[in-house]
Design an enzyme around this catalytic site. Structure first.
Site, mmCIF file in Angstrom:
data_model
loop_
_atom_site.group_PDB
_atom_site.id
_atom_site.type_symbol
_atom_site.label_atom_id
_atom_site.label_comp_id
_atom_site.label_asym_id
_atom_site.label_seq_id
_atom_site.Cartn_x
_atom_site.Cartn_y
_atom_site.Cartn_z
ATOM 1 N N ARG A 73 0.806 -1.226 0.000
ATOM 2 C CA ARG A 73 0.000 0.000 0.000
ATOM 3 C C ARG A 73 0.838 1.274 0.000
ATOM 4 O O ARG A 73 0.404 2.309 -0.431
ATOM 5 C CB ARG A 73 -0.880 -0.008 1.238
ATOM 6 C CG ARG A 73 -2.299 0.329 0.915
ATOM 7 C CD ARG A 73 -3.176 0.107 2.094
ATOM 8 N NE ARG A 73 -2.576 -0.809 3.055
ATOM 9 C CZ ARG A 73 -3.217 -1.268 4.130
ATOM 10 N NH1 ARG A 73 -4.426 -0.909 4.355
ATOM 11 N NH2 ARG A 73 -2.636 -2.092 4.972
ATOM 12 N N LYS A 180 2.168 -20.330 5.761
ATOM 13 C CA LYS A 180 1.165 -20.751 6.728
ATOM 14 C C LYS A 180 0.677 -19.534 7.526
ATOM 15 O O LYS A 180 1.386 -18.527 7.543
ATOM 16 C CB LYS A 180 1.749 -21.802 7.654
ATOM 17 C CG LYS A 180 2.855 -21.235 8.527
ATOM 18 C CD LYS A 180 3.323 -22.256 9.505
ATOM 19 C CE LYS A 180 4.164 -21.645 10.552
ATOM 20 N NZ LYS A 180 3.585 -20.590 11.339
ATOM 21 N N ASP A 209 6.759 -24.528 4.401
ATOM 22 C CA ASP A 209 6.931 -24.918 5.802
ATOM 23 C C ASP A 209 8.438 -24.818 6.004
ATOM 24 O O ASP A 209 9.190 -25.702 5.570
ATOM 25 C CB ASP A 209 6.452 -26.346 6.037
ATOM 26 C CG ASP A 209 6.584 -26.719 7.509
ATOM 27 O OD1 ASP A 209 7.618 -26.367 8.116
ATOM 28 O OD2 ASP A 209 5.677 -27.355 8.058
ATOM 29 N N HIS A 210 8.894 -23.730 6.598
ATOM 30 C CA HIS A 210 10.333 -23.453 6.524
ATOM 31 C C HIS A 210 11.170 -24.494 7.259
ATOM 32 O O HIS A 210 12.372 -24.605 7.018
ATOM 33 C CB HIS A 210 10.649 -22.023 6.974
ATOM 34 C CG HIS A 210 10.677 -21.818 8.463
ATOM 35 N ND1 HIS A 210 9.556 -21.686 9.214
ATOM 36 C CD2 HIS A 210 11.710 -21.715 9.326
ATOM 37 C CE1 HIS A 210 9.890 -21.511 10.488
ATOM 38 N NE2 HIS A 210 11.201 -21.523 10.587
ATOM 39 N N LYS A 214 15.331 -26.650 6.424
ATOM 40 C CA LYS A 214 16.500 -26.678 7.326
ATOM 41 C C LYS A 214 17.372 -27.890 7.005
ATOM 42 O O LYS A 214 16.856 -28.990 6.800
ATOM 43 C CB LYS A 214 16.040 -26.742 8.794
ATOM 44 C CG LYS A 214 15.361 -25.454 9.286
ATOM 45 C CD LYS A 214 15.016 -25.540 10.768
ATOM 46 C CE LYS A 214 14.127 -24.391 11.205
ATOM 47 N NZ LYS A 214 14.835 -23.208 11.660
ATOM 48 N N GLU A 248 10.989 -22.436 22.508
ATOM 49 C CA GLU A 248 11.517 -21.096 22.204
ATOM 50 C C GLU A 248 11.586 -20.293 23.488
ATOM 51 O O GLU A 248 10.746 -20.457 24.373
ATOM 52 C CB GLU A 248 10.608 -20.399 21.204
ATOM 53 C CG GLU A 248 10.608 -21.062 19.841
ATOM 54 C CD GLU A 248 9.770 -20.279 18.864
ATOM 55 O OE1 GLU A 248 10.342 -19.507 18.081
ATOM 56 O OE2 GLU A 248 8.536 -20.420 18.902
ATOM 57 N N HIS A 272 5.108 -27.619 11.377
ATOM 58 C CA HIS A 272 6.510 -28.014 11.591
ATOM 59 C C HIS A 272 6.644 -29.360 12.325
ATOM 60 O O HIS A 272 7.382 -30.247 11.914
ATOM 61 C CB HIS A 272 7.263 -26.967 12.415
ATOM 62 C CG HIS A 272 7.170 -25.566 11.878
ATOM 63 N ND1 HIS A 272 7.032 -25.297 10.543
ATOM 64 C CD2 HIS A 272 7.221 -24.366 12.499
ATOM 65 C CE1 HIS A 272 6.980 -23.977 10.377
ATOM 66 N NE2 HIS A 272 7.097 -23.394 11.551
ATOM 67 N N LYS A 370 6.407 -21.082 23.951
ATOM 68 C CA LYS A 370 7.158 -19.814 24.007
ATOM 69 C C LYS A 370 7.590 -19.586 25.445
ATOM 70 O O LYS A 370 6.943 -20.078 26.371
ATOM 71 C CB LYS A 370 6.256 -18.652 23.584
ATOM 72 C CG LYS A 370 5.600 -18.830 22.224
ATOM 73 C CD LYS A 370 6.539 -18.502 21.110
ATOM 74 C CE LYS A 370 5.837 -18.610 19.762
ATOM 75 N NZ LYS A 370 6.752 -18.587 18.634
HETATM 76 C C1 BG6 Z 1 7.242 -19.874 12.747
HETATM 77 C C2 BG6 Z 1 6.252 -19.592 13.847
HETATM 78 O O1 BG6 Z 1 6.690 -20.718 11.791
HETATM 79 O O2 BG6 Z 1 8.401 -20.477 13.298
HETATM 80 C C3 BG6 Z 1 6.876 -18.760 14.949
HETATM 81 O O3 BG6 Z 1 5.131 -18.904 13.314
HETATM 82 C C4 BG6 Z 1 8.177 -19.370 15.412
HETATM 83 O O4 BG6 Z 1 5.971 -18.601 16.028
HETATM 84 C C5 BG6 Z 1 9.081 -19.670 14.237
HETATM 85 O O5 BG6 Z 1 8.803 -18.449 16.296
HETATM 86 C C6 BG6 Z 1 10.334 -20.399 14.681
HETATM 87 O O6 BG6 Z 1 11.175 -20.601 13.594
HETATM 88 P P1 BG6 Z 1 12.677 -21.048 13.831
HETATM 89 O O7 BG6 Z 1 13.204 -21.313 12.469
HETATM 90 O O8 BG6 Z 1 13.356 -19.913 14.539
HETATM 91 O O9 BG6 Z 1 12.620 -22.267 14.700
#
Ligand code: BG6
Length: 518
Positions: A73, A180, A209-210, A214, A248, A272, A370
């Site tokens: 925007r 996601k 899905d990152h 890894k 985390e 994940h 968290k």
């Molecule tokens: C994301 C979540 O997919 O992954 C976050 O939405 C999370 O809440 C993050 O903090 C963690 O990613 P990584 O790669 O640091 O483990």
């Protein structure tokens, strides 16, 4: 030009025979293309996507003709966008800054101002891409990266369709990348998938899905299927249970907009953690072709069921104020943007069973939270006790169960935990670790997950992207838990800096087990 040919061929469904003959140790370079990022002013774009694009360029994996278009925007000129990406790269890129790489890359940056429902802005986007094709040589190949809330997917897909951008010219490709959450339960995921698929065919949809990008996650397959050592014990005869932990230490300050009402189970277990389970529990695929790999993941996810009763086999919590890393931190309800009576869980744990011959009777415990004790993601296979120990009880006092731990992050590697004689004249046995660590075994740093995933998407390589069926199966597994929690009151409080609510410990204690202390 192998990369260019390969990318175009997979879009057209034709396989370049040269592609399979290439030396697979060499990285492939993406062919001519442009990427459009929607949501370019967001956190993900700034912290992950733009730096990953620079890192790929720096590693020589993007074509010299690459273009990046920001769509948002803000009333920015191209140069404003260049400045924003520059800051993001300076702050977050993994590889060193090189002016010559930057100059070449930044010459292909453009910005289009508009809202997601603005026909004129999409017409301008189409014009910008056409110009880039002609002037910069992006070849009519375009990826649309939706780094935006899922409720905006339908309108963006519809506009891409209406402006002709979703339909590539003959021999070219047009792909969509979605982040996601893919819905918030099974029925919304089905609906979302059908909206996206009504515009882009499934082979042009890349769901990120990152975790699958890894290195340590991809190494699960190497560990299991490139070695003879582990497979014979990778089953219910030897494994007592499996623990998958994603802990985390960060809180949720600044993320209320996304997280409130979503919670830990939807945020990371649905995607994940269930993906980690699938890779750990699946059978060997016939080959590593995307179809074979997906077939095995789908098979094992279909066999995955919740252990019952849910009141005893699941746990959810919400962090309260506490101490972390020597600092006093606030609880979720005091974090900015969260409703004072928010019922969002910041900790979730579930127990699963995998109904296959390999895993019958082995519980899979998944947990994530968290503001826990520290940041660590790991998969631990905890083995059964030896059937007989020919030692006095006092000699093996400190002996636990053998464990094989895949350390996903941050200290990437693998640990084997077993009993060993303590030096001295007594026969005393205690647990020790045997370690493989990426840091000492390899001289090269691992690429960031987003580098790998963006490059694979540009190459049209779908192996690391979950398909529709996987996403839906994962919701199918999780939905009853979410419904169960919905009917109960508030999540159980746990103090920041600890390892979660009491009920999560009880969840394992009931069967005489305990969580590992990572
Ligand atoms: C994301 C979540 O997919 O992954 C976050 O939405 C999370 O809440 C993050 O903090 C963690 O990613 P990584 O790669 O640091 O483990």
């Amino acid at each position: 030009m192998v990369g260019a040919g390969a990318a175009q061929s997979s879009a057209a469904g034709w396989r370049n025979p040269l592609r399979d003959k290439r030396d697979k140790r060499l990285p492939q370079i993406a062919g001519p293309c442009g990427v459009v990022i929607f949501g370019v002013t967001g956190d993900l774009a700034r912290r992950k996507l733009m730096p990953a694009i620079y890192d790929l360029a720096n590693r020589g994996l993007l074509p010299p003709t690459f273009a990046l278009v920001g769509f948002a925007r803000r009333d920015w000129a191209d140069q404003d966008f260049v400045d924003v990406v520059y800051q993001a790269v300076k702050q977050h890129a993994r590889t060193p800054f090189r002016q010559v790489v930057w100059d070449r890359l930044a010459a292909g940056f453009r910005f289009v101002t508009g809202t997601f429902d603005d026909d004129a802005a999409f017409a301008q986007l189409a014009e910008t891409l056409e110009k880039l094709d002609a002037e910069r040589g992006t070849g009519g190949n375009h990826a649309f990266y939706l780094s935006i809330p899922p409720d905006a997917f339908p309108v963006v897909c519809e506009k891409l369709h209406a402006s002709g951008l979703a339909r590539p010219r003959e021999g070219r490709w047009s792909r969509v990348v979605i982040e996601k959450p893919f819905g918030h339960d099974l029925s919304s995921a089905v609906e979302l998938n059908s909206v996206v698929n009504s515009v882009f065919p499934e082979e042009s949809v890349f769901r990120i899905d990152h975790y699958l990008g890894k290195e340590t996650v991809q190494n699960i397959l190497a560990l299991r299927f490139a070695n003879q050592l582990f497979d014979p014990i990778w089953n219910a005869h030897y494994v007592d249970h499996v623990q998958i932990t994603m802990a985390e230490d960060i809180g949720l300050g600044g993320r209320a907009g996304y997280y409130d009402g979503i919670g830990a189970a939807r945020d990371v277990i649905q995607n994940h953690l269930l993906q980690l389970l699938a890779l750990t529990a699946m059978e060997e695929p016939v080959s590593f072709s995307p179809a074979e790999l997906q077939a095995e993941k789908i098979k094992v996810l279909s066999a995955t069921k919740l252990a019952l009763p849910l009141d005893e086999t699941t746990s959810r919590g919400q962090y309260t104020a506490g101490w972390q890393g020597g600092e006093h931190v606030v609880g979720l309800l005091e974090e900015e943007g969260f409703a004072a009576d928010s019922r969002t869980e910041t900790y979730a744990a579930i127990t699963l069973e995998v109904d296959t011959r390999r895993w019958a009777g082995v519980p899979f415990y998944l947990r994530s939270g968290k503001r826990l004790g520290r940041r660590v993601t790991e998969i631990a296979l905890v083995f059964k006790q030896a059937p007989h120990l020919p030692f006095d009880a006092t000699m093996t006092d400190e002996l636990g169960k053998n464990a094989l731990v895949i350390r996903v992050q941050p200290d990437e590697g693998i640990t084997l935990r077993f009993g060993s004689k303590v030096p001295g004249h007594l026969m005393e046995v205690r647990d020790v670790n045997m370690d493989f660590s990426y840091g000492s075994a390899f001289s090269e740093d691992s690429p960031e997950a987003y580098e790998r995933l963006i490059l694979d998407m540009l190459l049209g390589e779908p192996s690391l992207f979950p398909v529709n069926a996987e996403v839906e199966l994962c919701w199918q597994i999780l939905d009853p838990v979410l419904e169960n929690w919905e009917q109960h009151g508030r999540p159980e409080p746990y103090e920041a800096g600890t390892w979660g609510p009491r009920s999560s410990f009880e969840m394992l204690e009931r069967s005489g087990r305990e969580w590992r202390r990572p």
